[in-house]
Design an enzyme around this catalytic site. Structure first.
Site, PDB file in Angstrom:
ATOM      1  N   ASP A 273       0.852  -1.186   0.000  1.00 35.39           N
ATOM      2  CA  ASP A 273       0.000   0.000   0.000  1.00 35.39           C
ATOM      3  C   ASP A 273       0.888   1.236   0.000  1.00 35.39           C
ATOM      4  O   ASP A 273       1.919   1.266   0.684  1.00 35.39           O
ATOM      5  CB  ASP A 273      -0.892   0.030   1.242  1.00 35.39           C
ATOM      6  CG  ASP A 273      -2.148  -0.808   1.051  1.00 35.39           C
ATOM      7  OD1 ASP A 273      -2.627  -0.881  -0.088  1.00 35.39           O
ATOM      8  OD2 ASP A 273      -2.629  -1.380   2.037  1.00 35.39           O
TER       9      ASP A 273
ATOM     10  N   ASP B  86     -15.306  14.742   9.860  1.00 34.66           N
ATOM     11  CA  ASP B  86     -14.161  13.905   9.481  1.00 34.66           C
ATOM     12  C   ASP B  86     -13.105  13.959  10.582  1.00 34.66           C
ATOM     13  O   ASP B  86     -12.433  14.970  10.761  1.00 34.66           O
ATOM     14  CB  ASP B  86     -13.575  14.403   8.152  1.00 34.66           C
ATOM     15  CG  ASP B  86     -12.512  13.467   7.598  1.00 34.66           C
ATOM     16  OD1 ASP B  86     -12.075  12.560   8.330  1.00 34.66           O
ATOM     17  OD2 ASP B  86     -12.108  13.649   6.433  1.00 34.66           O
TER      18      ASP B  86
ATOM     19  N   GLU C 251      -6.288  13.689   8.024  1.00 35.35           N
ATOM     20  CA  GLU C 251      -6.451  14.492   6.814  1.00 35.35           C
ATOM     21  C   GLU C 251      -7.580  15.501   6.994  1.00 35.35           C
ATOM     22  O   GLU C 251      -7.445  16.683   6.657  1.00 35.35           O
ATOM     23  CB  GLU C 251      -6.747  13.586   5.614  1.00 35.35           C
ATOM     24  CG  GLU C 251      -5.606  12.671   5.233  1.00 35.35           C
ATOM     25  CD  GLU C 251      -6.002  11.699   4.145  1.00 35.35           C
ATOM     26  OE1 GLU C 251      -7.152  11.788   3.678  1.00 35.35           O
ATOM     27  OE2 GLU C 251      -5.172  10.853   3.764  1.00 35.35           O
TER      28      GLU C 251
ATOM     29  N   PHE D 259     -16.715   8.489   4.768  1.00 34.84           N
ATOM     30  CA  PHE D 259     -15.988   8.019   3.586  1.00 34.84           C
ATOM     31  C   PHE D 259     -16.152   6.505   3.458  1.00 34.84           C
ATOM     32  O   PHE D 259     -16.171   5.784   4.449  1.00 34.84           O
ATOM     33  CB  PHE D 259     -14.497   8.357   3.718  1.00 34.84           C
ATOM     34  CG  PHE D 259     -13.657   7.804   2.606  1.00 34.84           C
ATOM     35  CD1 PHE D 259     -13.493   8.508   1.425  1.00 34.84           C
ATOM     36  CD2 PHE D 259     -13.030   6.570   2.739  1.00 34.84           C
ATOM     37  CE1 PHE D 259     -12.723   7.992   0.393  1.00 34.84           C
ATOM     38  CE2 PHE D 259     -12.262   6.046   1.716  1.00 34.84           C
ATOM     39  CZ  PHE D 259     -12.108   6.766   0.541  1.00 34.84           C
TER      40      PHE D 259
ATOM     41  N   MET E 247     -15.609   9.277  -1.252  1.00 31.78           N
ATOM     42  CA  MET E 247     -15.806  10.665  -0.831  1.00 31.78           C
ATOM     43  C   MET E 247     -16.553  10.691   0.498  1.00 31.78           C
ATOM     44  O   MET E 247     -17.132   9.695   0.930  1.00 31.78           O
ATOM     45  CB  MET E 247     -16.552  11.471  -1.898  1.00 31.78           C
ATOM     46  CG  MET E 247     -17.926  10.957  -2.254  1.00 31.78           C
ATOM     47  SD  MET E 247     -18.680  11.936  -3.590  1.00 31.78           S
ATOM     48  CE  MET E 247     -20.161  10.983  -3.905  1.00 31.78           C
ATOM     49  N   SER E 248     -16.488  11.847   1.154  1.00 32.70           N
ATOM     50  CA  SER E 248     -17.207  12.052   2.416  1.00 32.70           C
ATOM     51  C   SER E 248     -17.713  13.487   2.419  1.00 32.70           C
ATOM     52  O   SER E 248     -17.426  14.263   1.504  1.00 32.70           O
ATOM     53  CB  SER E 248     -16.276  11.806   3.609  1.00 32.70           C
ATOM     54  OG  SER E 248     -15.193  12.725   3.602  1.00 32.70           O
TER      55      SER E 248
ATOM     56  N   LYS F  18     -16.325  16.182  -0.337  1.00 29.12           N
ATOM     57  CA  LYS F  18     -14.918  16.209  -0.762  1.00 29.12           C
ATOM     58  C   LYS F  18     -14.506  14.767  -1.032  1.00 29.12           C
ATOM     59  O   LYS F  18     -15.009  13.822  -0.416  1.00 29.12           O
ATOM     60  CB  LYS F  18     -14.020  16.828   0.309  1.00 29.12           C
ATOM     61  CG  LYS F  18     -13.821  15.990   1.557  1.00 29.12           C
ATOM     62  CD  LYS F  18     -12.809  16.619   2.498  1.00 29.12           C
ATOM     63  CE  LYS F  18     -12.415  15.683   3.630  1.00 29.12           C
ATOM     64  NZ  LYS F  18     -13.511  15.279   4.498  1.00 29.12           N
TER      65      LYS F  18
ATOM     66  N   ASP G  36      -4.628  -4.348   7.160  1.00 25.78           N
ATOM     67  CA  ASP G  36      -5.088  -4.155   8.540  1.00 25.78           C
ATOM     68  C   ASP G  36      -6.610  -4.165   8.670  1.00 25.78           C
ATOM     69  O   ASP G  36      -7.142  -4.360   9.753  1.00 25.78           O
ATOM     70  CB  ASP G  36      -4.526  -2.859   9.135  1.00 25.78           C
ATOM     71  CG  ASP G  36      -4.820  -1.644   8.259  1.00 25.78           C
ATOM     72  OD1 ASP G  36      -5.683  -1.747   7.352  1.00 25.78           O
ATOM     73  OD2 ASP G  36      -4.192  -0.590   8.472  1.00 25.78           O
TER      74      ASP G  36
ATOM     75  N   ASP H 220      -9.234  -6.280   3.882  1.00 29.15           N
ATOM     76  CA  ASP H 220      -7.950  -6.840   3.455  1.00 29.15           C
ATOM     77  C   ASP H 220      -7.866  -8.340   3.713  1.00 29.15           C
ATOM     78  O   ASP H 220      -6.954  -9.004   3.214  1.00 29.15           O
ATOM     79  CB  ASP H 220      -6.785  -6.159   4.201  1.00 29.15           C
ATOM     80  CG  ASP H 220      -6.581  -4.720   3.773  1.00 29.15           C
ATOM     81  OD1 ASP H 220      -6.827  -4.427   2.589  1.00 29.15           O
ATOM     82  OD2 ASP H 220      -6.182  -3.894   4.607  1.00 29.15           O
TER      83      ASP H 220
END
Length: 708
Positions: free
Chosen positions: A339, A376, A380, A407, A413-414, A426, A549, A553
């Site tokens: 990743d 959020d 980020e 998200f 997007m969220s 965004k 994680d 996955d």
């Protein structure tokens, strides 16, 4: 039952830390285990050393009665002394091999003991359906039970946080002193492990594992697996060594008949005394000495230790391997699927700039970006809010009336649904474009200009919009970890291909891939793409390793030949993987490939050294058997006597095992060379060295010994 806001501190275990291995105690236990492993049921598991074990019994019997297998031609007291010395040396040869394995096992058991120290018999506060609390022992908890944990209490079992936010001390498991924030709503942060301690606040946790089936319990059972199943390569090498041993056994078993044939010829030509001398040189004890000297006892005695030590070296990196097969597979890896975020770049991308489009101002973009990030809680999202505040942007919104949109990997997007009915979002530029078009909006041309500008800088562009209008692009700055280009180059020289997966657009992915030095990349990847990439590589006959994680996955981790799950990840990910990193550092996958290759190189190097040793031991013992037949010229080392030659060769054969234990446990020094270069290097060092070293050592021992 009362329901206090602060539960009494009722654990019966204080905070634990992983202790360092007590080397003195380790060696004492290993010496004891060396004698325990003399039991026939244990000894028979190693075919090479079992032959030595049987030989020791036989030479002990002929020490007690030298005439047991026929009349001895030589002086009976001298023969008894020689037989006794041979028995003693063979006994220590077996003991040294047992000691090597016991030391390797002891290091693994020391790790298991440190993991056991994290388990404590704690009191759990179970939340009943009516909301009251019931005090029960942690062993009474079952999967699905809901418990309450407060500050300073030990978390009694593996679970998932469903309410509350708190800092958890995981140092007893990971060794990392920094506390980890746990909260509901995300795959990673909601997972807690039994044996860790809550440092602050309160958590409501749903138990996800029954007693004895938690993460720590499973790791202990894996680490304690001294009776581990052998890996395919280890089995193949064991079979090879067993075949070599059988060949030499047949050769030595037929030698008395051959000696008698030559003795009859010598008796006619040179007299009975010369014939009897030849027969005396082929006594049972000497033939067993020849057999032990020729069979690959060095690698036979160290093989188990090498495999166990490989798992231990992985454990020293704070990684738990579910089996030796997983460690060995690391050495055979052809492709690494990585990743981008967290592995190749630092995980927390930060908002660096707002780029307006469609005639809007920077302040307009900052306002919409802040509104889209109100719910959020990711680093980020918080960095976007922080950057917007530099423009004195105020979010005049009643959060109780607004609705956050989380998200997801599917929507990419969220955002926020505002009380006035407007929708701000965004996300990935193409996802926002799709959102705009679905509402009848149009895409301004300067969006692509901003998109390419950010991408060419190696950043991640996020578009922000309100309803059907794009306001601008957020530049999220991503930094490639230092030193990766050199490490990827080392892997490339070893024939390992690196593939970067990222949700970023193609331009950004290309810039990051070039800067990091990976061989290939997949842009705009979804979690489902991981398993497709792995299957594609495996269809070409390659072995693949990857990290993960999250729950999404898990299928890819299970599909990969080596799956490294993060300890901070979900239970599903950890169960699907065959390795778990207690430090949750995805970059460790590169180190694990190195460790796996080191394991294979060490095994190959010591096998080469062991077989090369036979040449010197052959020239030491064989002339003593056939000296009377006129082949004394083969005594090229000039050894003093037949007895001295035999004892010198056997002493070297025994001492070389403990001498190589440090190399077996630490591994041959790893160098990033191609397979051909490694082969040439190991043949030169361990092949040529394996021939020269015993010649020198046996001669020195012969000089020291009092035989004449």
């Amino acid at each position: 039952m009362r329901s206090p806001s602060r539960l009494p501190h009722e654990t019966r275990d204080s905070r634990q830390r992983t202790p360092k291995t007590d080397m003195r105690g380790l060696y004492q236990r290993a010496i004891k285990e060396s004698f325990v492993k003399l039991h026939p049921k244990i000894a028979v598991r190693n075919p090479v050393m079992f032959i030595v074990w049987v030989g020791t019994i036989v030479t002990f019997l002929v020490t007690l009665n030298p005439n047991l297998f026929g009349t001895v031609q030589a002086n009976i007291n001298q023969q008894r002394l020689l037989n006794g010395l041979i028995t003693l040396i063979l006994f220590f040869t077996v003991l040294f091999a047992n000691f090597a394995e016991a030391v390797a096992e002891g290091r693994g058991k020391a790790q298991a003991d440190s993991l056991k120290a994290t388990r404590s018999d704690t009191i759990a506060w179970k939340v009943l359906p009516n909301g009251s609390l019931e005090k029960i022992g942690s062993t009474q908890l079952r999967r699905g039970d809901v418990i309450k944990v407060v500050a300073n209490d030990m978390i009694p079992g593996d679970g998932e946080v469903i309410q509350g936010i708190g800092s958890v001390d995981e140092s007893a498991i990971t060794g990392e002193s920094a506390p980890v924030l746990k909260q509901p709503g995300t795959d990673i942060a909601s997972s807690v492990t039994g044996g860790t301690r809550l440092l602050s606040d309160e958590l409501i946790i749903r138990i996800t594992a029954d007693p004895g089936q938690g993460f720590i319990d499973r790791m202990i059972s894996l680490v304690e697996g001294a009776e581990r199943s052998k890996t395919p390569n280890e089995i193949a090498l064991t079979v090879l060594l067993a075949v070599l041993t059988q060949v030499f056994l047949i050769v030595v078993a037929t030698m008395p008949s051959f000696v008698n044939y030559i003795a009859n010829f010598i008796s006619t030509a040179f007299g009975a005394e010369a014939a009897n001398s030849l027969r005396a040189g082929a006594s049972i004890a000497i033939l067993i000495s020849l057999l032990v000297a020729l069979i690959p006892t060095t690698i036979g005695g160290l093989l188990s230790a090498i495999g166990i030590a490989g798992m231990d070296r992985v454990a020293q990196f704070n990684v738990i391997a579910t089996s030796g097969r997983a460690v060995e597979a690391c050495g055979d890896i052809n492709s690494l699927v990585l990743d981008k975020t967290g592995t190749i770049t630092f995980g927390n991308r930060m908002a660096d700039e707002f780029i307006p489009v469609n005639s809007y101002t920077v302040e307009d973009v900052a306002r919409i970006a802040k509104l889209a990030s109100l719910f959020d809680e990711t680093p980020e999202g918080k960095s976007i809010v922080k950057l917007a505040e530099k423009y004195k942007i105020l979010a005049d919104v009643n959060l109780n009336q607004a609705e956050g949109v989380e998200f997801s990997a599917k929507t990419r997007m969220s955002g926020t649904n505002l009380p006035n009915g407007k929708q701000v979002r965004k996300g990935a530029v193409d996802a926002i474009k799709g959102f705009i078009r679905s509402r009848g909006g149009s895409i301004p041309s300067d969006v692509d200009v901003a998109y390419e500008r950010v991408s060419l800088l190696g950043g991640t562009p996020l578009a922000v919009c309100q309803d059907n209008e794009i306001f601008g692009v957020i530049y999220l700055k991503d930094i490639v970890k230092s030193g990766l280009r050199e490490r990827f180059e080392q892997l490339r020289r070893m024939g390992v291909k690196t593939i970067m997966l990222t949700g970023d657009n193609h331009i950004t992915a290309s810039v990051i891939a070039q800067e990091a030095g990976v061989d290939d990349f997949i842009a705009e990847a979804t979690p489902e793409d991981k398993i497709d990439v792995i299957r594609n590589e495996q269809s070409q006959g390659k072995l693949v390793a990857m990290t993960g994680d999250g729950t999404n996955d898990a299928p890819a981790l299970a599909q990969a030949n080596v799956g490294l799950a993060m300890n901070s990840g979900t239970q599903a990910a950890k169960e699907a993987a065959n390795m778990v990193d207690l430090d949750s550092d995805p970059t460790k996958l590169i180190d694990l490939v190195t460790i796996g290759k080191q394991l294979l190189i060490t095994r190959g190097a010591l096998t080469t050294f062991s077989i090369a040793n036979d040449i010197a031991k052959y020239f030491a013992i064989l002339p003593t058997i056939f000296g009377a037949a006129g082949i004394g010229a083969l005594n090229i080392m000039g050894l003093k006597s037949a007895q001295s030659a035999i004892i010198s060769a056997l002493i070297y054969n025994a001492l070389i095992i403990p001498a190589l234990i440090p190399l077996a446990l630490q591994g041959v020094k790893f160098r990033s060379l191609t397979a051909d270069q490694l082969l040439r290097r190991n043949i030169f060092i361990y092949g040529l060295g394996g021939i020269i070293a015993p010649f020198i050592a046996i001669k020195l021992i012969d000089v020291i010994l009092p035989f004449s």
